[in-house]
Design a protein around this motif. Structure first.
Motif, PDB file in Angstrom:
ATOM      1  N   PHE A  48       6.345   7.768   5.395  1.00 24.67           N
ATOM      2  CA  PHE A  48       5.172   8.130   4.596  1.00 24.67           C
ATOM      3  C   PHE A  48       5.591   8.400   3.154  1.00 24.67           C
ATOM      4  CE2 PHE A  48       3.426   9.119   8.819  1.00 24.67           C
ATOM      5  CZ  PHE A  48       2.141   8.604   8.706  1.00 24.67           C
ATOM      6  N   ASP A  49       4.680   8.128   2.234  1.00 27.78           N
ATOM      7  CA  ASP A  49       4.928   8.376   0.814  1.00 27.78           C
ATOM      8  C   ASP A  49       4.731   9.841   0.443  1.00 27.78           C
ATOM      9  OD1 ASP A  49       5.303   5.530  -0.273  1.00 27.78           O
ATOM     10  OD2 ASP A  49       3.443   5.364   0.877  1.00 27.78           O
ATOM     11  N   GLY A  50       4.136  10.597   1.326  1.00 27.46           N
ATOM     12  CA  GLY A  50       3.904  12.013   1.102  1.00 27.46           C
ATOM     13  C   GLY A  50       3.051  12.561   2.224  1.00 27.46           C
ATOM     14  N   VAL A  51       2.619  13.815   2.085  1.00 26.40           N
ATOM     15  CA  VAL A  51       1.778  14.441   3.098  1.00 26.40           C
ATOM     16  C   VAL A  51       0.599  15.147   2.439  1.00 26.40           C
ATOM     17  CG1 VAL A  51       3.769  14.799   4.624  1.00 26.40           C
ATOM     18  CG2 VAL A  51       2.956  16.692   3.187  1.00 26.40           C
TER      19      VAL A  51
ATOM     20  N   GLY B  33       0.797  -1.208   0.000  1.00 25.00           N
ATOM     21  CA  GLY B  33       0.000   0.000   0.000  1.00 25.00           C
ATOM     22  C   GLY B  33       0.835   1.265   0.000  1.00 25.00           C
ATOM     23  N   LYS B  34       0.154   2.393  -0.117  1.00 29.74           N
ATOM     24  CA  LYS B  34       0.788   3.701  -0.017  1.00 29.74           C
ATOM     25  C   LYS B  34       0.010   4.524   1.004  1.00 29.74           C
ATOM     26  CE  LYS B  34       2.961   4.172  -4.556  1.00 29.74           C
ATOM     27  NZ  LYS B  34       2.678   2.840  -5.135  1.00 29.74           N
ATOM     28  N   ILE B  35       0.722   5.419   1.704  1.00 29.54           N
ATOM     29  CA  ILE B  35       0.081   6.200   2.762  1.00 29.54           C
ATOM     30  C   ILE B  35       0.692   7.586   2.853  1.00 29.54           C
ATOM     31  CG2 ILE B  35       1.607   5.123   4.493  1.00 29.54           C
ATOM     32  CD1 ILE B  35      -0.754   5.442   6.518  1.00 29.54           C
ATOM     33  N   PHE B  36      -0.172   8.609   2.921  1.00 31.49           N
ATOM     34  CA  PHE B  36       0.212   9.994   3.175  1.00 31.49           C
ATOM     35  C   PHE B  36      -0.164  10.343   4.614  1.00 31.49           C
ATOM     36  CE2 PHE B  36       0.517  12.675  -0.965  1.00 31.49           C
ATOM     37  CZ  PHE B  36       1.269  11.697  -1.601  1.00 31.49           C
ATOM     38  N   ALA B  37       0.613  11.213   5.238  1.00 32.94           N
ATOM     39  CA  ALA B  37       0.273  11.760   6.556  1.00 32.94           C
ATOM     40  C   ALA B  37      -0.500  13.058   6.372  1.00 32.94           C
ATOM     41  CB  ALA B  37       1.537  12.032   7.360  1.00 32.94           C
ATOM     42  N   GLN B  38      -1.605  13.195   7.081  1.00 31.03           N
ATOM     43  CA  GLN B  38      -2.331  14.468   7.045  1.00 31.03           C
ATOM     44  C   GLN B  38      -1.836  15.350   8.186  1.00 31.03           C
ATOM     45  OE1 GLN B  38      -6.480  15.224   8.268  1.00 31.03           O
ATOM     46  NE2 GLN B  38      -6.883  15.731   6.128  1.00 31.03           N
ATOM     47  N   LEU B  39      -1.233  16.481   7.838  1.00 30.03           N
ATOM     48  CA  LEU B  39      -0.605  17.374   8.823  1.00 30.03           C
ATOM     49  C   LEU B  39      -1.628  18.379   9.335  1.00 30.03           C
ATOM     50  CD1 LEU B  39       2.831  18.020   7.081  1.00 30.03           C
ATOM     51  CD2 LEU B  39       2.168  16.168   8.640  1.00 30.03           C
ATOM     52  N   TRP B  40      -1.644  18.586  10.670  1.00 30.92           N
ATOM     53  CA  TRP B  40      -2.791  19.207  11.327  1.00 30.92           C
ATOM     54  C   TRP B  40      -2.375  20.135  12.456  1.00 30.92           C
ATOM     55  CZ3 TRP B  40      -6.185  15.964  15.113  1.00 30.92           C
ATOM     56  CH2 TRP B  40      -7.479  16.478  15.230  1.00 30.92           C
ATOM     57  N   HIS B  41      -2.972  21.296  12.459  1.00 33.66           N
ATOM     58  CA  HIS B  41      -3.015  22.157  13.648  1.00 33.66           C
ATOM     59  C   HIS B  41      -4.452  22.628  13.757  1.00 33.66           C
ATOM     60  CE1 HIS B  41      -2.417  25.357  16.542  1.00 33.66           C
ATOM     61  NE2 HIS B  41      -1.123  25.092  16.626  1.00 33.66           N
ATOM     62  N   THR B  42      -5.069  22.440  14.920  1.00 29.62           N
ATOM     63  CA  THR B  42      -6.499  22.724  15.029  1.00 29.62           C
ATOM     64  C   THR B  42      -6.813  24.207  15.236  1.00 29.62           C
ATOM     65  OG1 THR B  42      -6.562  22.314  17.413  1.00 29.62           O
ATOM     66  CG2 THR B  42      -6.953  20.432  15.968  1.00 29.62           C
ATOM     67  N   GLY B  43      -5.799  25.041  15.520  1.00 29.55           N
ATOM     68  CA  GLY B  43      -6.063  26.463  15.682  1.00 29.55           C
ATOM     69  C   GLY B  43      -6.978  26.745  16.848  1.00 29.55           C
TER      70      GLY B  43
ATOM     71  N   ASN C  58       7.022  18.890  -4.539  1.00 33.84           N
ATOM     72  CA  ASN C  58       5.594  19.033  -4.855  1.00 33.84           C
ATOM     73  C   ASN C  58       4.954  17.696  -5.204  1.00 33.84           C
ATOM     74  OD1 ASN C  58       7.070  18.870  -7.281  1.00 33.84           O
ATOM     75  ND2 ASN C  58       5.532  20.023  -8.419  1.00 33.84           N
ATOM     76  N   ASP C  59       5.766  16.724  -5.663  1.00 38.78           N
ATOM     77  CA  ASP C  59       5.228  15.422  -6.036  1.00 38.78           C
ATOM     78  C   ASP C  59       4.760  14.620  -4.831  1.00 38.78           C
ATOM     79  OD1 ASP C  59       7.895  15.344  -5.247  1.00 38.78           O
ATOM     80  OD2 ASP C  59       8.397  13.603  -6.482  1.00 38.78           O
ATOM     81  N   ARG C  60       5.211  14.973  -3.648  1.00 38.86           N
ATOM     82  CA  ARG C  60       4.809  14.272  -2.424  1.00 38.86           C
ATOM     83  C   ARG C  60       3.943  15.148  -1.516  1.00 38.86           C
ATOM     84  NH1 ARG C  60       7.295   9.427  -2.034  1.00 38.86           N
ATOM     85  NH2 ARG C  60       9.199   9.102  -3.262  1.00 38.86           N
ATOM     86  N   THR C  61       3.440  16.242  -2.053  1.00 41.83           N
ATOM     87  CA  THR C  61       2.661  17.194  -1.264  1.00 41.83           C
ATOM     88  C   THR C  61       1.258  17.331  -1.831  1.00 41.83           C
ATOM     89  OG1 THR C  61       4.677  18.447  -0.767  1.00 41.83           O
ATOM     90  CG2 THR C  61       2.574  19.554  -0.393  1.00 41.83           C
ATOM     91  N   ALA C  62       0.251  17.238  -0.960  1.00 40.66           N
ATOM     92  CA  ALA C  62      -1.144  17.431  -1.336  1.00 40.66           C
ATOM     93  C   ALA C  62      -1.778  18.400  -0.337  1.00 40.66           C
ATOM     94  CB  ALA C  62      -1.891  16.100  -1.355  1.00 40.66           C
ATOM     95  N   LEU C  63      -2.988  18.829  -0.636  1.00 40.71           N
ATOM     96  CA  LEU C  63      -3.669  19.828   0.200  1.00 40.71           C
ATOM     97  C   LEU C  63      -5.150  19.520   0.237  1.00 40.71           C
ATOM     98  CD1 LEU C  63      -3.628  22.616   1.723  1.00 40.71           C
ATOM     99  CD2 LEU C  63      -3.933  23.678  -0.524  1.00 40.71           C
TER     100      LEU C  63
END
Length: 350
Positions: A171-174, A95-105, A223-228
């Protein structure tokens, strides 16, 4: 009826997905008391590795980003090591997995980071929300502190470091969590951003923090390993404002220029419509964004497959059905009935 979901999909020169089904980020609140991922979490994600891509539950970039109990972090060596156990389990099952990066503010609560000595809740402006912390109703939300320009610069640096930590953890990306009423999203809506400096008032200024975070992470990991993920439609811990449309009219073309791995809609139900967007958030984004778009929000496999066929988005993210069905991809592919999700399933990892 769902054959297109099982086509391979090339994100970019670095990453190719074995199918178009993504596991959406699902907060589970089961990390240990030091916010370290557990072996149970590794087993949980490993069982779902047949997804084309797993997007992890949201991962806290630093202590004052925490707004829920036992949500995992990625800012200590132990947390990074814990995530490496998770990514190893996913990769062992191809499988492949991205980490979702978070600050709740402004959704954070000092109860969770009192050991740091800080009592501040960070947000664009000193505008709070009403209510209490889920699963800990005795904790009511506080009026946040308006972040200084110097603190913004530190946050950008901390997001960048978290992305580097994620790659170190395997992780494969974020995916940057810029949606659902949390810190980055708070800068993008007039309800929560009342600033009069270079981070407020105009679409360019209100987009500045999101783009600074994005650019810092792209510079760090590519940028190839970055999503939003973004929420043009305010719907969660946020009031809508017709002026928000201009912010996203400016922001989304800027995102497209960065050539990210993908852009992901943040919405619980894509049937929701927003007057100032002219309808659904996904339709609005698709009308001005021409690269890989991830749709989400209470889709069945059949409805998601049809949406892809109709060019409404390119990849389908599935949330709660993945909690109920670790073998979701196999069940859909083989035409098997799905186990129905229920809230009782949130009490354990299966």
């Amino acid at each position: 009826m769902t054959a297109n979901l099982f086509q391979t999909y090339v994100l970019n020169k670095t990453l190719s997905l074995k199918n178009r089904i993504l596991m959406a980020p699902l907060t589970r609140c089961v990390a240990d008391d030091e916010l370290v991922p557990t072996q149970d979490m590794a087993d949980y994600y490993g069982r779902r590795a047949e997804a084309g891509l797993i997007i992890s539950e949201a991962v806290i970039i630093r202590p004052d980003g925490q707004g829920y109990p036992n949500t995992p972090g990625i800012f200590t060596p132990a947390q990074i090591d814990g995530w490496r156990t998770v990514t190893d389990a996913v990769h062992a099952n191809a499988g492949k997995i991205f980490a979702q990066l978070w600050h709740t503010g402004r959704v954070a609560h000092p109860h969770f980071y009192q050991a740091t000595g800080s009592q501040d809740v960070m947000a664009p402006s000193a505008v709070g929300i009403e209510g209490s912390v889920p699963r800990m109703r005795e904790l009511t939300y506080q009026i946040p502190k308006a972040i200084t320009v110097e603190e913004i610069a530190q946050l950008v640096s901390d997001y960048s470091q978290a992305a580097a930590n994620a790659i170190d953890a395997g992780f494969d990306g974020v995916e940057i969590h810029g949606a659902n009423g949390y810190l980055i999203d708070q800068f993008l809506h007039h309800d929560s951003n009342r600033r009069s400096d270079e981070y407020g008032q105009t679409p360019e200024n209100m987009s500045r923090f999101a783009l600074e975070v994005l650019d810092a992470i792209v510079a760090r990991i590519g940028n190839d390993r970055t999503a939003l993920r973004i929420s043009p439609g305010a719907y969660f811990n946020m009031a809508g404002d017709s002026r928000d449309r201009a912010v996203f009219d400016y922001l989304i073309p800027e995102i497209e220029q960065r050539d990210l791995a993908f852009l992901h809609i943040g919405i619980f139900d894509d049937a929701m419509e927003f007057d100032y967007l002219g309808g659904r958030a996904s339709s609005y984004v698709r009308s001005i964004y021409n690269k890989t778009l991830v749709g989400v929000g209470s889709f069945t496999a059949e409805a998601g497959s049809q949406a892809i066929a109709d060019d409404k988005f390119d990849l389908l993210a599935i949330g709660r059905p993945f909690i109920a069905n670790p073998d979701y991809v196999e069940r859909v592919r083989d035409g098997k009935d799905l186990v129905e999700y229920s809230d009782e399933m949130l009490t354990s990892l299966v």
